[in-house]
Design an enzyme around this catalytic site. Structure first.
Site, PDB file in Angstrom:
ATOM      1  CG  ASP A 242      10.027 -14.440  16.920  1.00  0.00           C
ATOM      2  OD1 ASP A 242      10.992 -13.740  15.797  1.00  0.00           O
ATOM      3  OD2 ASP A 242       9.884 -13.600  17.645  1.00  0.00           O
TER       4      ASP A 242
ATOM      5  CB  SER B 246      -1.108  -0.155   1.424  1.00  0.00           C
ATOM      6  OG  SER B 246      -2.065  -0.913   1.063  1.00  0.00           O
TER       7      SER B 246
END
Length: 780
Positions: free
Chosen positions: A337, A262
């Site tokens: 993670d 964007s």
């Protein structure tokens, strides 16, 4: 009186209990393809030729009486079927918005719900079973019940009203969207938990694409050095591009609705003609029909806004109210993670089994393993992760966060402090939020929840287990630097690296091409107006290409006679990816062939998976031995010359193909294809039309799918455009009617003042509560 469509077969009592449709329609086996083709063909044979649905036809299908309202709702529509919903109270307003979303995008919402719940096989049969297994292991819905129970009463009432509006559409429908009918299915009622769940799908993490693309390379001998180079450069991984240019399919299901790109900017009053601030945003998502956004306006005491909404998510993701405007871009934050849990004792891993309904095949089962580090996502069959290395994922989306309340707060905000305060509740997907207000001020802030990681980049793509301690403290948006009322008079964001902070935000960002281009154009803006921002949204220059172009010409200086077309077009190119440009074609062909001749397949696979392509190629041209470069460039130019003579212009191979996901189904697919046109732009132009490394005809897979520009000096100066149209109903006049506007740089105005809404939104539908008589449908 407008025609009311007859009751369709989709409402028959024998319709299967499992309802839905398919954003994910790619059959992964011949068996699945044959099953889908046979099923679709049978239903296609029963259907008449698709009829045209006029605006009057579509509005006549809306439920108008007996709705779960306290008073009533007026919905005004313009000629593009953009609604403006007005009610005397917020709950009634939410009901009206639910009616709007259900009316326009019921099938699309059903797919999002099934993705969130891992229930695609209930519609598509055994072919989608591995998709469901993967979705359930990843666990979009993991925190849904906890989120639902913790909702503030105000948010709960808002969601309940929206749910009731959607269900009113389902209950009153005389005919369901074509996709349901072709599949012999019917939509099911919605629950509050369903709405929370699809918000989790919309929060899918950018970093999953990075991890999935890079992990297959992590067992290579040169991986440690490659990883360190990648992290040091903060390179842009493949999500800035679009692979082979296909529509989102099963291989990309995790990120089909994620906001991976964007542009957004805001210009302060000192740089505008009116003295008020302006804002412009254009989100980048997968290119498909129907669009992944819809345009709407709303008004009730306490809420008055216009903007873009995600189907099924009852808040304005970007837009404006009477006081402020907001936009946003993906922050590319590290919201996840991975942990290696190979040596984790069995007693620390919990296992459960879930049953998955399978259409035409009974049921399937999935074993889900979870531990303190999160679900073991290497078990997910669709991710293609190494099976000999159990990997668990800690994702901020597994926590009970409440983005709906945060965005409702943004919709009501009146100033910078209220805007930032509301954003502290926004966890995922991590965003850089852009702000403008009626006093002429602009700003930029982070909206994210992230672990308090230590300084410095990670040592590897997979974390050591002790790193989980960093997740014991979560930081929020106000813990990161923000920018308000900057001296330069504007702010801009394009997925680029954010300012340094005590807590690392992420490690993979887009190149600076787009943000540098915005900065250059805005630096020269004085007494600007909305037309300047609209021109910027269509800009197709790519600044970094000049560096590469010069480098290629330098090593091609003896090739002009042998490859005159390519070298000549490259030498005279102005750096703009226009559809009719010969230079842009020569540039892209040379990039493709030069990479292939410079790097062995082994190197090239990692090269394309990991780095900012333009920056990496520029370094190659500056750092590799001259003889190697000349040899590779000579071969590349010869290959490119042949391709160039076949195609001649960039638009000949760079195509905007708008199609429904059913377009990829054999036999009937052609009925779901709606355009195939030459288009300008490229991977890192402001008018993003992303593509893979290209030598032949390809489709744009990801790009600028919507536009918004507002001038805050005028409550009515709010312009929007969708790549496609508002209505998800196949055959509707509003299904793809904005595509021409998008190509020509025109917009649909969505005013805020009552007088302008009454004048420009001439089609009126009133919704009445039970016992209040008939609702009204009029044109006036």
């Amino acid at each position: 009186m407008a025609h009311v469509p007859p009751r369709a077969a989709g409402r028959r009592s024998g319709a299967p209990a499992e309802a839905g449709g398919g954003m994910i329609t790619t059959a992964r086996s011949w068996k699945g393809a044959a099953m889908l083709t046979a099923r679709y063909t049978v239903f296609r044979a029963r259907e008449p030729r698709r009829r045209r649905w006029s605006l009057e036809d579509r509005l006549a299908a809306l439920p108008r009486q007996g709705l779960p309202l306290e008073t009533g709702v007026e919905i005004r529509w313009n000629d593009h079927q953009v609604p403006f919903v007005e009610a005397a109270g917020e709950r009634d307003l939410a009901v009206g918005l639910g009616v709007v979303h259900g009316h326009l995008r019921l099938f699309q919402m059903e797919i999002m719900r099934r993705l969130a719940r891992g229930r695609m096989a209930g519609l598509l049969g055994p072919v989608a079973l591995d998709v469901d297994r993967s979705l359930r292991i990843v666990g979009f819905s993991r925190a849904v019940e906890e989120i639902r129970q913790g909702l503030p009463e105000e948010t709960r009432e808002w969601l309940a009203g929206f749910r009731d509006g959607v269900n009113a559409v389902i209950e009153s429908a005389d005919e369901h969207p074509e996709e349901f009918r072709l599949l012999g299915a019917a939509p099911e009622p919605w629950t509050l938990a369903d709405l929370v769940a699809i918000g989790r799908v919309a929060a899918s993490d950018f970093s999953w694409k990075v991890l999935r693309r890079l992990l297959p390379h992590s067992d290579r001998e040169n991986w440690p050095a490659a990883w360190q180079r990648l992290i040091a450069e903060g390179g842009s991984p493949v999500p800035s591009y679009a692979g082979d240019g296909r529509s989102p399919g099963t291989e990309d299901f995790l990120a089909a609705f994620g906001r991976s790109g964007s542009n957004s900017l805001a210009v302060a009053g000192e740089r505008t003609k009116s003295g008020a601030a302006m804002i412009a945003s254009d989100p980048h998502l997968g290119v498909m029909l129907p669009n992944l956004w819809l345009i709407a306006g709303m008004r009730a005491p306490g809420i008055h806004a216009v903007g873009l909404m995600i189907p099924g998510v009852p808040v304005m993701a970007l837009g404006r109210n009477e006081h402020i405007a907001w936009g946003g871009t993906s922050l590319h934050a590290a919201s996840s993670d991975l942990f290696d849990v190979t040596d984790l004792p069995d007693g620390e891993i919990a296992t459960r089994e879930e049953t998955i309904p399978v259409r035409w095949g009974g049921e399937g089962r999935v074993t889900i393993r979870e531990c303190a580090y999160g679900p073991i996502i290497s078990d997910a069959p669709m991710l293609g992760l190494p099976k000999n290395r159990p990997l668990a994922m800690r994702w901020i989306g597994h926590d009970p966060n409440d983005e709906i309340s945060a965005m409702l707060g943004v919709q009501r905000a009146r100033n910078w402090d209220e805007f930032r305060g509301a954003l502290d509740g926004f966890a995922a997907p991590a965003q850089t939020m852009v702000y403008a207000d009626v006093r002429g001020r602009v700003g930029k802030a982070i909206a994210a929840h992230l672990p308090r990681r230590g300084a410095g980049p990670p040592a590897d793509i997979v974390r050591k287990r002790e790193f989980l301690d960093h997740w014991s403290e979560i930081v929020v948006g106000s813990d990161f630097p923000a920018e308000f009322a900057p001296e330069r008079g504007y702010v801009a964001s394009a997925n680029n690296r954010p300012p340094p902070s005590d807590v690392p935000v992420g490690f993979f960002f887009s190149s600076n091409d787009r943000v540098d281009r915005m900065n250059r154009l805005l630096d020269g803006l004085s007494e600007g107006g909305p037309d300047d921002l609209k021109a910027l949204q269509r800009d197709v220059a790519m600044p970094s290409s000049e560096r590469i172009r010069r480098g290629m010409l330098e090593v091609l200086d003896n090739q002009a006679a042998d490859t005159p077309d390519v070298v000549g077009a490259l030498a005279t190119w102005n750096g703009r990816h226009e559809a009719g440009s010969r230079g842009a074609l020569a540039y892209e062909l040379m990039v493709h062939h030069l990479l292939r001749h410079l790097h062995a397949a082994y190197e090239l696979a990692l090269y394309l998976a990991a780095w900012d392509l333009t920056a990496q190629l520029a370094r190659d041209l500056e750092e590799l031995p001259r003889r190697r470069l000349e040899k590779a460039a000579t071969r590349a130019a010869r290959d490119a010359q042949s391709d160039f003579r076949r195609h001649r212009t960039w638009g000949a191979i760079h195509r905007m193909r708008l199609e429904h996901p059913f377009a990829r189904v054999p036999v009937i697919g052609r009925s779901y294809r709606f355009s195939d046109d030459a288009i300008g732009g490229g991977n890192e132009t402001l008018m993003k039309t992303a593509h893979g490394v290209a030598r032949d005809t390809h489709r744009v897979g990801l790009g600028q799918v919507a536009r918004h520009v507002s001038d805050l000096s005028d409550p009515d100066a709010n312009d929007f455009c969708l790549l496609g149209g508002q209505d998800g109903w196949l055959g509707s006049d509003s299904f793809n009617d904005q595509y021409t506007l998008w190509r020509e740089g025109r917009y649909v105005r969505v005013p805020m003042s009552r007088s302008s809404v009454a004048r420009e939104f001439r089609h009126v539908v009133t919704l009445s509560p039970a016992g209040a008589g008939y609702g009204e449908h009029r044109h006036g």
